[in-house]
Design a protein around this motif. Structure first.
Motif, PDB file in Angstrom:
ATOM      1  N   ARG A 127       0.871  -1.182   0.000  1.00 11.04           N
ATOM      2  CA  ARG A 127       0.000   0.000   0.000  1.00 11.04           C
ATOM      3  C   ARG A 127       0.904   1.226   0.000  1.00 11.04           C
ATOM      4  O   ARG A 127       1.829   1.297   0.793  1.00 11.04           O
ATOM      5  CB  ARG A 127      -0.909   0.015   1.224  1.00 11.04           C
ATOM      6  N   PHE A 128       0.618   2.157  -0.899  1.00  8.69           N
ATOM      7  CA  PHE A 128       1.406   3.381  -0.993  1.00  8.69           C
ATOM      8  C   PHE A 128       0.637   4.542  -0.396  1.00  8.69           C
ATOM      9  O   PHE A 128      -0.571   4.664  -0.601  1.00  8.69           O
ATOM     10  CB  PHE A 128       1.739   3.695  -2.457  1.00  8.69           C
ATOM     11  N   GLY A 129       1.347   5.386   0.321  1.00 10.25           N
ATOM     12  CA  GLY A 129       0.758   6.600   0.870  1.00 10.25           C
ATOM     13  C   GLY A 129       1.015   7.778  -0.052  1.00 10.25           C
ATOM     14  O   GLY A 129       1.708   7.666  -1.063  1.00 10.25           O
ATOM     15  N   GLN A 130       0.465   8.914   0.336  1.00 10.73           N
ATOM     16  CA  GLN A 130       0.706  10.145  -0.408  1.00 10.73           C
ATOM     17  C   GLN A 130       2.163  10.581  -0.212  1.00 10.73           C
ATOM     18  O   GLN A 130       2.731  10.366   0.853  1.00 10.73           O
ATOM     19  CB  GLN A 130      -0.231  11.251   0.090  1.00 10.73           C
ATOM     20  N   PRO A 131       2.764  11.198  -1.227  1.00 12.15           N
ATOM     21  CA  PRO A 131       4.137  11.678  -1.063  1.00 12.15           C
ATOM     22  C   PRO A 131       4.239  12.680   0.086  1.00 12.15           C
ATOM     23  O   PRO A 131       3.364  13.520   0.268  1.00 12.15           O
ATOM     24  CB  PRO A 131       4.435  12.369  -2.402  1.00 12.15           C
ATOM     25  N   LEU A 132       5.299  12.554   0.853  1.00 10.70           N
ATOM     26  CA  LEU A 132       5.574  13.454   1.971  1.00 10.70           C
ATOM     27  C   LEU A 132       6.707  14.378   1.549  1.00 10.70           C
ATOM     28  O   LEU A 132       7.729  13.926   1.033  1.00 10.70           O
ATOM     29  CB  LEU A 132       6.000  12.655   3.205  1.00 10.70           C
ATOM     30  N   HIS A 133       6.520  15.668   1.771  1.00 13.70           N
ATOM     31  CA  HIS A 133       7.517  16.660   1.376  1.00 13.70           C
ATOM     32  C   HIS A 133       8.137  17.270   2.623  1.00 13.70           C
ATOM     33  O   HIS A 133       7.431  17.684   3.539  1.00 13.70           O
ATOM     34  CB  HIS A 133       6.872  17.754   0.523  1.00 13.70           C
ATOM     35  N   PHE A 134       9.450  17.327   2.629  1.00 13.60           N
ATOM     36  CA  PHE A 134      10.193  17.913   3.741  1.00 13.60           C
ATOM     37  C   PHE A 134      11.124  18.963   3.160  1.00 13.60           C
ATOM     38  O   PHE A 134      11.842  18.693   2.204  1.00 13.60           O
ATOM     39  CB  PHE A 134      10.999  16.841   4.483  1.00 13.60           C
ATOM     40  N   HIS A 135      11.088  20.139   3.734  1.00 13.57           N
ATOM     41  CA  HIS A 135      11.898  21.227   3.213  1.00 13.57           C
ATOM     42  C   HIS A 135      13.147  21.406   4.051  1.00 13.57           C
ATOM     43  O   HIS A 135      13.082  21.434   5.278  1.00 13.57           O
ATOM     44  CB  HIS A 135      11.083  22.522   3.167  1.00 13.57           C
ATOM     45  N   GLN A 136      14.264  21.522   3.356  1.00 12.06           N
ATOM     46  CA  GLN A 136      15.560  21.709   4.022  1.00 12.06           C
ATOM     47  C   GLN A 136      15.555  23.037   4.751  1.00 12.06           C
ATOM     48  O   GLN A 136      15.298  24.074   4.152  1.00 12.06           O
ATOM     49  CB  GLN A 136      16.676  21.682   2.968  1.00 12.06           C
ATOM     50  N   PRO A 137      15.810  23.023   6.055  1.00  9.68           N
ATOM     51  CA  PRO A 137      15.919  24.294   6.774  1.00  9.68           C
ATOM     52  C   PRO A 137      17.167  25.054   6.299  1.00  9.68           C
ATOM     53  O   PRO A 137      18.046  24.481   5.680  1.00  9.68           O
ATOM     54  CB  PRO A 137      16.054  23.866   8.237  1.00  9.68           C
ATOM     55  N   ARG A 138      17.201  26.329   6.588  1.00  9.24           N
ATOM     56  CA  ARG A 138      18.354  27.158   6.177  1.00  9.24           C
ATOM     57  C   ARG A 138      19.672  26.596   6.714  1.00  9.24           C
ATOM     58  O   ARG A 138      20.690  26.668   6.078  1.00  9.24           O
ATOM     59  CB  ARG A 138      18.180  28.591   6.670  1.00  9.24           C
ATOM     60  N   ARG A 139      19.607  26.064   7.897  1.00  6.27           N
ATOM     61  CA  ARG A 139      20.801  25.447   8.477  1.00  6.27           C
ATOM     62  C   ARG A 139      20.627  23.923   8.402  1.00  6.27           C
ATOM     63  O   ARG A 139      19.542  23.427   8.134  1.00  6.27           O
ATOM     64  CB  ARG A 139      20.957  25.881   9.932  1.00  6.27           C
ATOM     65  N   ARG A 140      21.696  23.215   8.607  1.00  8.07           N
ATOM     66  CA  ARG A 140      21.630  21.745   8.574  1.00  8.07           C
ATOM     67  C   ARG A 140      20.688  21.257   9.684  1.00  8.07           C
ATOM     68  O   ARG A 140      20.762  21.724  10.820  1.00  8.07           O
ATOM     69  CB  ARG A 140      23.036  21.183   8.771  1.00  8.07           C
ATOM     70  N   ALA A 141      19.793  20.349   9.342  1.00  3.16           N
ATOM     71  CA  ALA A 141      18.822  19.841  10.314  1.00  3.16           C
ATOM     72  C   ALA A 141      19.542  19.119  11.449  1.00  3.16           C
ATOM     73  O   ALA A 141      20.452  18.324  11.212  1.00  3.16           O
ATOM     74  CB  ALA A 141      17.840  18.896   9.638  1.00  3.16           C
TER      75      ALA A 141
END
Length: 177
Positions: A127-141
């Motif tokens: 079963r596949f879910g909806q794509p999850l988007h994560f945005h790179q913070p200005r600094r390293r996470a």
């Protein structure tokens, strides 16, 4: 849970998948390394940071490829979903690509207690879910941010797996303890 997860996922997706593979799987027999190189597997050291594997993974993603990551790490011995490792979050943030969660069911039961790793007949599902988007913070996470993203990814996988279970055995459902 086991090698069947990659086989089932590879069949369910119409494009080739480059899987991140632990060294003990990549080198399981003399036939494994050529096989894994042929299908584009990316060997990754799960014991310590592996910058080479990160670079190879990012290159596949930059080229528009698909990378298969099992965020739990090594194979499951008990057939239960375990917490994910934060490497999946680090790669998602660095690559800037969506993560598509997939819940794979039936593979543990197909191989549990089997000799020679030959699966028994068992219904298998993805079963596949909806794509999850994560945005790179200005600094390293930081570690806490990567852990939180990993928890979010794993919660989506858990929900996909729960959807395959009868209502009375789902987490929080009737009859669940």
């Amino acid at each position: 849970h086991n090698y069947l997860d990659a086989v089932v996922l590879g069949v369910a997706v119409p494009r080739p998948i480059s899987f991140l593979v632990m060294p003990r799987v990549f080198h399981a027999s003399p036939l494994h390394p050529p096989f894994h190189r042929r299908i584009g597997s990316i060997p990754v050291n799960v014991e310590r940071p592996d910058p080479g594997a990160v670079k190879r993974t990012l290159r596949v993603l930059e080229d528009g490829g698909i990378v298969g990551i099992f965020p739990e790490g090594p194979f499951s011995r008990e057939g239960q979903l375990v917490p994910g490792q934060p490497g999946v979050a680090m790669l998602a943030l660095r690559a800037g690509v969506p993560v598509v969660p997939a819940g794979i069911s039936g593979t543990y039961e197909a191989l549990a207690g089997r000799r020679f790793y030959i699966p028994r007949g068992r219904p298998l599902a993805v079963r596949f879910g909806q794509p999850l988007h994560f945005h790179q913070p200005r600094r390293r996470a930081g570690h806490a941010e990567r852990e939180e993203i990993t928890r979010r990814i794993m919660s989506h996988i858990a929900a996909l797996l729960d959807a395959d279970r009868p209502a009375e055995t789902r987490r929080g459902g009737a009859g669940a303890s």
